[in-house]
Design an enzyme around this catalytic site. Structure first.
Site, PDB file in Angstrom:
ATOM      1  N   LYS A  57      24.786  22.577  21.626  1.00  0.00           N
ATOM      2  CA  LYS A  57      24.166  21.437  20.955  1.00  0.00           C
ATOM      3  C   LYS A  57      22.861  21.130  21.661  1.00  0.00           C
ATOM      4  O   LYS A  57      22.846  20.710  22.813  1.00  0.00           O
ATOM      5  CB  LYS A  57      25.101  20.233  20.968  1.00  0.00           C
ATOM      6  CG  LYS A  57      25.163  19.580  19.610  1.00  0.00           C
ATOM      7  CD  LYS A  57      26.286  18.603  19.480  1.00  0.00           C
ATOM      8  CE  LYS A  57      26.278  18.068  18.053  1.00  0.00           C
ATOM      9  NZ  LYS A  57      27.256  17.062  17.807  1.00  0.00           N
ATOM     10  N   GLU A  62      47.358  31.750  14.725  1.00  0.00           N
ATOM     11  CA  GLU A  62      48.033  30.662  14.002  1.00  0.00           C
ATOM     12  C   GLU A  62      48.036  30.868  12.491  1.00  0.00           C
ATOM     13  O   GLU A  62      48.734  30.177  11.764  1.00  0.00           O
ATOM     14  CB  GLU A  62      47.320  29.330  14.291  1.00  0.00           C
ATOM     15  CG  GLU A  62      47.514  28.785  15.691  1.00  0.00           C
ATOM     16  CD  GLU A  62      46.496  29.345  16.692  1.00  0.00           C
ATOM     17  OE1 GLU A  62      45.959  30.441  16.446  1.00  0.00           O
ATOM     18  OE2 GLU A  62      46.254  28.677  17.706  1.00  0.00           O
ATOM     19  N   TRP A  95      23.069  21.755  16.186  1.00  0.00           N
ATOM     20  CA  TRP A  95      23.842  22.920  16.561  1.00  0.00           C
ATOM     21  C   TRP A  95      23.022  24.199  16.449  1.00  0.00           C
ATOM     22  O   TRP A  95      22.315  24.423  15.470  1.00  0.00           O
ATOM     23  CB  TRP A  95      25.068  23.066  15.658  1.00  0.00           C
ATOM     24  CG  TRP A  95      26.171  22.133  16.049  1.00  0.00           C
ATOM     25  CD1 TRP A  95      26.311  21.508  17.249  1.00  0.00           C
ATOM     26  CD2 TRP A  95      27.270  21.728  15.237  1.00  0.00           C
ATOM     27  NE1 TRP A  95      27.439  20.731  17.235  1.00  0.00           N
ATOM     28  CE2 TRP A  95      28.051  20.846  16.028  1.00  0.00           C
ATOM     29  CE3 TRP A  95      27.681  22.015  13.943  1.00  0.00           C
ATOM     30  CZ2 TRP A  95      29.219  20.259  15.553  1.00  0.00           C
ATOM     31  CZ3 TRP A  95      28.843  21.438  13.481  1.00  0.00           C
ATOM     32  CH2 TRP A  95      29.602  20.563  14.268  1.00  0.00           C
ATOM     33  N   THR A 136      48.833  32.505  21.855  1.00  0.00           N
ATOM     34  CA  THR A 136      47.372  32.603  21.810  1.00  0.00           C
ATOM     35  C   THR A 136      46.884  32.729  23.246  1.00  0.00           C
ATOM     36  O   THR A 136      47.563  32.311  24.177  1.00  0.00           O
ATOM     37  CB  THR A 136      46.729  31.362  21.156  1.00  0.00           C
ATOM     38  OG1 THR A 136      47.141  30.232  21.903  1.00  0.00           O
ATOM     39  CG2 THR A 136      47.161  31.209  19.720  1.00  0.00           C
TER      40      THR A 136
END
Ligand code: ADP
Length: 542
Positions: free
Chosen positions: A438, A329, A443, A184
């Site tokens: 935030k 993944e 959010w 990754t």
């Protein structure tokens, strides 16, 4: 009591065996380094992949050894891939766009022994090879006559396999044997290796062939734009041979004109890529007033799909856009945004909000959204939490134990994405955990604001990051790359957003940049942007 069915190991190399036996004459076409077209078919690739296996064996490569590839989508790359995995060695795909230090780290971490690379990678190789003592042999994807002057020892792929036999027994090992290795990008910390098994790749191929996924078939001609080094080219390296689709490999040229030309000349029906690729293609289409003769579907993934892509492909060209979500993944495909029975009955405009979500879960996986304490949140489309996933195609750890234990108590992997799931089962990513803004404890979805901003006719790309704020902790800053020759003002952008997003989501400022920085997989590099704008003062935007 055990079932009485045969034990037929799920080896990923059997997918090319299958293509060879049942779709042997189906063409595989590629654009080479000089821009010319080269042609083979599944039988040809199968035959030459066996020669690669013999060459690898001759070089002492066997079960579990790592063979690295560094290059774009090409026929040689495909042959090297299957030649490697067929004998139980591990195909480690490297991304040529990675920084030199990352490549060196990854090659050494993986203990790669052989490296096969495109000739354009020679300057990269000259930089990295002195720092990669474990590499015993370098092979360049070329004929001997095309091999450039080199500052290191290397052989031409064609020479390397020329005298090898076309017979080579593949398989004979357990289906859980490692098959592919893909790191990754390491946007946080060092890159981490995801180690696919034959079984996981085989199952992933079958999972992506569900009808409610990409709808690939033997009738398709697949232009595989997504690079092979990016999570098995979203599985197409396996699923295209599995169904016997014609395969078109674009090499390095991914600009709009080159992609369009290949689509037309090869009669492409299906293609996969990140949003930026489609953006370049659509800009070319508009500029040249071109039409698609055969293209039916494109998949978009890697980052959120902007609404204008879905609408432009549909309204102007009659092409269906299928959004998929996944990560290295997860092999990678995990959710796909195709309509269920209820949504299929709606008209196109009413379907668009669902196409913009990352989609519904493929059979074969489990998915949950949890709160900070790990409790499952309801599928109400509003409850936002951490997205976690489980299944036979999902990583259970990283190569070499990097990152330690990564599964929760129920065996789910934390995706690092923040999401909701609605009553129809559509998952929607609102942010990556590390990009979350935030503000006053609530959010703000940077992805949603970006997508809406990209709907403005003068905006090419948009990114929203959080900037420090004394009262609200963080507030959103919108950073815009305008379309060629367009000069939007801050006021018109804010006006455009005003009725489309909640008031407290409104960016505190808008900044215009010449080009938004893209990471190695074509996604906007938000970490770089956060660094650049860390001292930003509201009101100083253009
Ligand atoms: P990296 O980008 O870190 O190299 P991956 O290529 O594995 O790693 O990217 C996986 C991530 O990309 C996901 O966790 C998600 O944040 C993002 N992503 C992938 N597909 C989509 C999508 N359709 N919409 C929004 N985000 C996506």
């Amino acid at each position: 009591m055990r079932g009485l069915m045969q034990e037929w190991s799920l080896l990923a190399s059997k997918l090319l065996d299958h293509a060879n036996s049942w779709h042997g004459a189906r063409p595989i076409v590629a654009r080479d380094a000089e821009g010319g077209i080269v042609t083979s078919d599944y039988a040809g690739v199968h035959r030459r992949a066996k020669k690669v296996s013999n060459a690898l064996r001759r070089a002492g490569i066997g079960l579990g050894d790592r063979v690295a590839t560094l290059g774009w989508n090409s026929i040689g790359h495909l042959e090297a891939w299957y030649g490697t995995i067929g004998i139980g060695a591990v195909c480690h795909t490297l991304n040529p766009r990675l920084y030199t230090e990352h490549l060196i780290y990854i090659i050494n971490h993986a203990s790669d022994r052989i490296l096969l690379a495109d000739t354009f990678c020679v300057p990269i190789l000259a930089d990295i090879l002195p720092h990669c003592p474990g590499i015993e042999t370098v092979i360049l994807f070329s004929g001997s006559e095309d091999i450039p002057q080199l500052p290191f020892p290397a052989r031409a792929f064609e020479d390397w396999i020329r005298d090898e036999a076309e017979e080579c027994a593949w398989g004979g090992f357990d289906e859980n044997t490692a098959c592919g290795l893909c790191y990754t990008s390491g946007t946080t910390g060092n890159p981490k290796g995801v180690l696919y098994s034959h079984r996981s790749n085989y199952l992933h191929a079958l999972m992506t062939l569900q009808n409610d996924a990409l709808r690939l078939s033997a009738r398709d001609c697949v232009l595989m734009i997504v690079p092979m080094y990016h999570a098995n080219a979203w599985g197409l390296v396996y699923s295209a041979p599995a169904v016997g689709a014609k395969l078109v490999l674009p090499g390095q040229k991914l600009d709009g004109a080159s992609v369009y030309e290949l689509m037309e000349s090869e009669e492409v029906t299906f293609s996969s890529g990140v949003p930026t690729v489609w953006q370049m293609l659509l800009a070319h289409m508009k500029e040249t007033k071109s039409r698609f003769s055969t293209l039916k579907r494109v998949t978009v993934g890697g980052s959120a799909c902007p609404e204008y892509l879905i609408r432009t492909f549909h309204d102007e060209y009659g092409v269906e856009v299928i959004q998929g979500w996944g990560m290295t993944e997860t092999s990678p495909l995990a959710t796909v945004s195709v309509p269920n029975a209820r949504i299929a009955k709606l008209d196109f405009d009413a379907q668009v909000p669902f196409s913009l979500k990352q989609g519904r879960l493929l059979a074969g996986l489990e998915l949950k959204v949890v709160d900070d304490h790990g409790a499952r949140l309801p599928h109400d489309g509003r409850s936002v939490g951490l997205l976690k996933i489980k299944g036979a195609t999902i990583a259970k750890g990283y190569f070499g134990g990097e990152g330690g234990a990564v599964l929760d108590g129920e065996g789910f992997l934390d995706t690092g994405d923040i999401a909701t799931i609605d009553v129809d089962g559509y998952m929607q990513i609102t942010d990556r955990a590390k990009d979350v803004i935030k503000s006053g404890g609530e959010w703000i979805s940077s992805i949603e604001v970006e997508n809406i901003a990209m709907g403005h006719p003068k905006v090419a790309l948009a990114a929203v990051i959080g900037i420090a704020h004394p009262k609200w902790d963080e507030r959103p800053l919108l950073i815009i790359e305008a379309k060629k020759d367009k000069r939007p003002s801050k006021e018109e952008i804010l006006l455009f957003l005003k009725d489309r997003i909640a008031r407290w989501w409104m960016p505190d400022d808008v900044v215009f940049v010449d080009a938004l920085p893209l990471g190695s997989t074509g996604k906007i590099d938000k970490r770089g942007l956060r660094d650049r704008f860390k001292d930003f003062q509201v009101g100083s935007g253009a």
